[in-house]
Design a protein around this motif. Sequence first.
Motif, mmCIF file in Angstrom:
data_model
loop_
_atom_site.group_PDB
_atom_site.id
_atom_site.type_symbol
_atom_site.label_atom_id
_atom_site.label_comp_id
_atom_site.label_asym_id
_atom_site.label_seq_id
_atom_site.Cartn_x
_atom_site.Cartn_y
_atom_site.Cartn_z
ATOM 1 N N LYS A 59 94.383 11.784 82.918
ATOM 2 C CA LYS A 59 93.584 12.995 83.143
ATOM 3 C C LYS A 59 94.115 14.216 82.396
ATOM 4 O O LYS A 59 93.398 15.197 82.235
ATOM 5 C CB LYS A 59 93.489 13.298 84.637
ATOM 6 N N HIS A 60 95.368 14.151 81.930
ATOM 7 C CA HIS A 60 95.949 15.256 81.172
ATOM 8 C C HIS A 60 95.864 15.015 79.666
ATOM 9 O O HIS A 60 96.494 15.725 78.891
ATOM 10 C CB HIS A 60 97.410 15.460 81.571
ATOM 11 N N ASP A 61 95.101 13.976 79.274
ATOM 12 C CA ASP A 61 94.963 13.584 77.874
ATOM 13 C C ASP A 61 96.277 13.100 77.264
ATOM 14 O O ASP A 61 96.479 13.183 76.057
ATOM 15 C CB ASP A 61 94.355 14.704 77.013
ATOM 16 N N ASP A 62 97.187 12.605 78.111
ATOM 17 C CA ASP A 62 98.411 11.977 77.632
ATOM 18 C C ASP A 62 98.137 10.496 77.408
ATOM 19 O O ASP A 62 97.575 9.818 78.273
ATOM 20 C CB ASP A 62 99.562 12.150 78.630
ATOM 21 N N VAL A 63 98.536 10.000 76.259
ATOM 22 C CA VAL A 63 98.290 8.617 75.873
ATOM 23 C C VAL A 63 99.551 7.799 76.119
ATOM 24 O O VAL A 63 100.655 8.241 75.795
ATOM 25 C CB VAL A 63 97.874 8.534 74.384
ATOM 26 N N SER A 64 99.376 6.603 76.687
ATOM 27 C CA SER A 64 100.499 5.702 76.939
ATOM 28 C C SER A 64 100.140 4.302 76.478
ATOM 29 O O SER A 64 98.985 3.891 76.538
ATOM 30 C CB SER A 64 100.841 5.649 78.432
ATOM 31 N N GLN A 65 101.169 3.570 76.052
ATOM 32 C CA GLN A 65 100.991 2.177 75.638
ATOM 33 C C GLN A 65 101.884 1.298 76.499
ATOM 34 O O GLN A 65 103.024 1.661 76.806
ATOM 35 C CB GLN A 65 101.356 1.989 74.172
ATOM 36 N N LYS A 66 101.360 0.128 76.864
ATOM 37 C CA LYS A 66 102.112 -0.812 77.685
ATOM 38 C C LYS A 66 103.042 -1.627 76.782
ATOM 39 O O LYS A 66 102.590 -2.316 75.874
ATOM 40 C CB LYS A 66 101.168 -1.740 78.438
ATOM 41 N N ARG A 67 104.335 -1.494 77.055
ATOM 42 C CA ARG A 67 105.347 -2.224 76.296
ATOM 43 C C ARG A 67 106.393 -2.748 77.268
ATOM 44 O O ARG A 67 106.975 -1.976 78.031
ATOM 45 C CB ARG A 67 106.022 -1.314 75.272
ATOM 46 N N GLY A 68 106.581 -4.042 77.257
ATOM 47 C CA GLY A 68 107.567 -4.640 78.154
ATOM 48 C C GLY A 68 107.212 -4.471 79.618
ATOM 49 O O GLY A 68 108.101 -4.374 80.467
ATOM 50 N N ARG A 70 105.941 -1.886 80.996
ATOM 51 C CA ARG A 70 106.043 -0.477 81.393
ATOM 52 C C ARG A 70 105.134 0.342 80.491
ATOM 53 O O ARG A 70 104.712 -0.101 79.436
ATOM 54 C CB ARG A 70 107.483 0.012 81.267
ATOM 55 N N TRP A 71 104.844 1.579 80.904
ATOM 56 C CA TRP A 71 103.953 2.465 80.157
ATOM 57 C C TRP A 71 104.767 3.540 79.466
ATOM 58 O O TRP A 71 105.495 4.296 80.110
ATOM 59 C CB TRP A 71 102.912 3.061 81.093
ATOM 60 N N CYS A 72 104.661 3.613 78.147
ATOM 61 C CA CYS A 72 105.425 4.558 77.343
ATOM 62 C C CYS A 72 104.470 5.458 76.582
ATOM 63 O O CYS A 72 103.471 4.996 76.031
ATOM 64 C CB CYS A 72 106.293 3.812 76.338
#
Length: 100
Positions: A59-68, A70-72
């Motif tokens: 909702k804050h327009d922060d992008v995360s990718q799932k790696r291992g 976990r979300w980074c």
Amino acid sequence: MNAQRNELAADIRAVDGNHDLGAAALADKLAELGWSKPRTVETPDDLDSLPELSVVIDKHDDVSQKRGGRWCGYETADLTGKQLARYKPIRVLFTPGGEG
């Protein structure tokens, strides 16, 4: 988000500038242009079930990718699905294999 909204508005004007299409016909034309409802996830389990390398935006327009598992993200690192779910709604931007 405003850029996407503006692009959609421009496509609506281009497809139905005279407002003579019905809702179903307009929806068909927009779908032909590639518009679709974004997939959202609401729960930690939904996030955890996404495949590795999936990409989401909160909702804050922060992008995360799932790696291992976990979300980074750029400003966040190593969040669990439970921690990331606090920032819902979360839209799925990409899943490997085009599932998102």
